[in-house]
Enzyme design. Structure first.
Site, PDB file in Angstrom:
ATOM      1  N   GLY A  14      10.336 -37.797  47.413  1.00 12.57           N
ATOM      2  CA  GLY A  14       8.947 -37.375  47.638  1.00 12.57           C
ATOM      3  C   GLY A  14       8.467 -37.713  49.038  1.00 12.57           C
ATOM      4  CG  PHE A  15       4.211 -37.954  51.510  1.00 13.23           C
ATOM      5  CD1 PHE A  15       4.518 -37.852  52.861  1.00 13.23           C
ATOM      6  CD2 PHE A  15       3.055 -38.634  51.135  1.00 13.23           C
ATOM      7  CE1 PHE A  15       3.685 -38.420  53.824  1.00 13.23           C
ATOM      8  CE2 PHE A  15       2.212 -39.192  52.081  1.00 13.23           C
ATOM      9  CZ  PHE A  15       2.530 -39.100  53.418  1.00 13.23           C
ATOM     10  CE1 TYR A 149      -0.761 -40.698  40.394  1.00 12.31           C
ATOM     11  CE2 TYR A 149      -2.995 -41.131  41.155  1.00 12.31           C
ATOM     12  CZ  TYR A 149      -1.631 -41.184  41.365  1.00 12.31           C
ATOM     13  OH  TYR A 149      -1.134 -41.720  42.523  1.00 12.31           O
TER      14      TYR A 149
END
Ligand code: NAD
Length: 317
Positions: A14-15, A149
């Protein structure tokens, strides 16, 4: 400070995770990246494919897995992390915070490794305390659009603490505040979205009045903070973020200016439960880790615009 010898980085494609892999390899550590590429891109780690210290395991951490060979650190970064992505993957988001955290804690336990959970400023919800200290318990809507989340991360923190208390596992929790920089997708997060809209010469969409604030932290600073915590034996949560608080409207102005675009602004409906103010208290990170951000927003924005331009040229070239 301990030296990391062999790290498992979940979400390493991922980032933030891919920058973590880069820095760990630079420091001489070996890295096992575990990712199912549900939100990340293979291109983030393609440059590491031939690195002798790098292994990629394509797997879903919500399913039981083991990592062969020694492990001295487990960094659990896997999770969808932007509103459109966790809206698209709500059950997966809950599971990566719950089963994924359990499974990765078990890996650390089997190898007697240090474990660091990537948590988030979202555990503070729409905060009633400002700036946010780690001692604040938060103001989260448990059934709102961000709940999958926010609550998954809160659960993940509680699970991490339970492993420490039950098994004496060496655990840490890093609460990351909005990070930005190269390799970010324009996936609904405010900075890459504004840059992409400015590059496309289309209106910059401002949700609500734009007076809500963010404290963006350049990814190199974020990663330095995560790795400082990983190399320590600190157990309690530590905020890693920038204290430079900027309104969304100002972010849009600066992004447009950095691109040199004439795109107009367009106000659209505010996101439900969008936090009004967001700024970390970083006294703990400063006192206990000797960490503070070094990259100004102007510089970080310049580097991010350059990277997004280059990525587009790569796609069209
Ligand atoms: P990202 O989406 O770029 O990276 C997450 C990675 O996890 C992706 O590569 C994705 O494919 C992988 N992943 C998701 N579910 C998985 C699963 N079940 N099994 C294996 N891999 C899985 O997001 P990011 O911005 O790099 O965020 C990384 C972590 O940092 C996340 O845990 C996020 O919650 C946390 N965080 C990020 C920010 C931020 O500003 N970027 C802020 C706070 C917290």
């Amino acid at each position: 400070m301990q030296r990391v010898q062999r790290a498992v980085v979940t979400g390493g494609g991922g980032f933030i995770g891919s920058h973590v892999c880069d820095r760990l390899l630079d420091s001489g550590a070996e890295v096992v990246c575990v990712d199912n590429f549900s939100t990340g891109h293979r291109s983030n780690v393609e440059h590491l494919a031939d690195h002798p210290g790098f292994t990629l395991i394509e797997a879903d951490v919500t399913e039981d897995l083991d990592v062969p060979g020694p492990v001295t650190l487990v960094l659990h970064l896997a999770s969808p992390a932007s509103l459109p992505e966790f809206a698209r993957l709500p059950i997966e988001t809950m599971l990566v915070g719950s089963a994924g955290t359990y499974n990765t804690l078990r890996i650390a336990q089997r190898h007697s490794a240090r474990y660091v959970l990537a948590s988030t400023s979202e555990v503070y919800g729409d905060p009633l305390e400002h700036p946010q200290k780690e001692t604040y318990w938060g103001n989260v809507n448990p059934i709102g659009p961000r709940a999958v989340y926010d609550e998954a991360k809160r659960y993940a923190e509680a699970m991490t603490v339970a492993f420490r208390q039950t098994y004496g596992l060496d655990t840490g929790i890093v609460r990351i505040f909005n990070s930005y920089g190269p390799r970010m997708r324009d996936d609904g997060r405010v900075i890459p979205n504004f840059i992409a809209q400015a590059l496309d010469e289309v209106p910059l969409l401002i949700h609500g009045d734009g007076e809500q604030t963010r404290s963006p932290c350049y990814v190199d600073d974020t990663v330095r903070g995560i790795l400082a915590l990983a190399s320590s034996d600190i157990a309690h949560p530590v905020n890693i973020g920038n204290v430079e608080e900027i309104s969304v409207l100002e972010l849009a102005r600066l992004a447009r200016e950095a691109v040199g675009s004439a795109s107009p602004f367009k106000h659209v409906d505010a996101d439900l439960d969008d936090p009004r103010r967001r700024r970390p208290d970083i006294s703990r990170a400063t006192l206990e880790l000797g960490w503070k951000p070094q990259v100004s927003f102007a510089e970080g924005l310049r580097l991010t615009v350059a990277a997004m331009r280059q990525a587009r040229q790569g796609l069209s070239g």
